[in-house]
Design an enzyme around this catalytic site. Structure first.
Site, short mmCIF file in Angstrom:
data_model
loop_
_atom_site.label_atom_id
_atom_site.label_comp_id
_atom_site.label_asym_id
_atom_site.label_seq_id
_atom_site.Cartn_x
_atom_site.Cartn_y
_atom_site.Cartn_z
N CYS A 1 -2.40 -3.23 8.92
CA CYS A 1 -1.96 -1.89 9.30
C CYS A 1 -1.39 -1.91 10.73
O CYS A 1 -0.46 -1.16 11.04
CB CYS A 1 -3.09 -0.89 9.21
SG CYS A 1 -4.02 -1.00 7.67
N CYS B 1 0.83 -1.22 0.00
CA CYS B 1 0.00 0.00 0.00
C CYS B 1 0.86 1.27 0.00
O CYS B 1 0.37 2.36 -0.23
CB CYS B 1 -0.94 0.01 1.20
SG CYS B 1 -0.05 0.04 2.76
FE1 FES Z 1 -1.44 0.38 4.30
FE2 FES Z 1 -3.22 0.61 6.14
S1 FES Z 1 -3.59 0.39 4.04
S2 FES Z 1 -1.11 0.43 6.40
#
Ligand code: FES
Length: 128
Positions: free
Chosen positions: A108, A34
Site C-alpha cells: 500500500c 486490490c
Molecule cells: Fe490495496 Fe492497501 S489493500 S492499497
C-alpha cells in the site's frame, strides 16, 4: 491485523485530504490486484534559494486503511520539500514514519510513493 497508533491516527484523521484546483502536477496510480486508487496533487513554487518547492499537496484515495494512512503521511513528508528531496522519499520512509505497517500491507505504501513521483514527473513534463 495489528496497526500502529500512527496508522490509526492518519486513517481516522487524514492530513491534506482533498483536491487542489489548478495543481501544478497530478499523479494517479492504482493497484490492479486490490483495486485501490490514489491521486496526489502538488502545487509547486519557485524559491530563489531552494529551487522548486512543493508548497501545497493534497490527495484523494479510494482504498484500504493503510492506503489512506500512507497517502496522508506521504503528503506530510513531501510538504515544503524541494522536488529533488521529495523524489527521494521511499516507501520505507513512509512505513517508518507510520511506525511500521503490517508486512502484507507494505504494498500500500508503494502506491503513495508512486503517486507522489508521478505527480512530480507530471509537473516536470509540463515545464520542460
Ligand atoms: Fe490495496 Fe492497501 S489493500 S492499497
Amino acid at each position: 491485523m495489528q496497526y500502529s497508533k500512527k496508522v490509526l491516527e492518519h486513517f481516522t484523521r487524514p492530513h491534506n485530504q482533498g483536491v487542489i484546483r489548478n495543481a501544478s502536477g497530478v499523479g494517479m496510480v492504482g493497484n490492479p490486484v486490490c483495486g485501490d486508487l490514489m491521486k496526489i496533487y502538488i502545487k509547486v513554487k519557485k524559491d530563489r534559494k531552494r529551487g522548486e518547492v512543493i508548497s501545497k499537496i493534497g490527495f484523494e484515495t479510494l482504498g484500504c486503511a493503510s492506503a489512506i494512512a500512507t497517502s496522508s503521511m506521504i503528503t506530510d513528508l513531501a510538504k515544503d520539500k524541494t522536488l529533488e528531496e521529495a523524489m527521494k522519499i521511499t516507501r520505507q520512509d513512509v512505513a517508518d514514519a507510520l511506525e511500521g505497517l503490517p508486512p502484507i500491507k507494505m504494498h500500500c505504501s508503494n502506491l503513495a510513493d508512486d503517486a507522489l513521483h508521478e505527480a512530480i514527473k507530471d509537473y516536470q513534463n509540463k515545464h520542460k
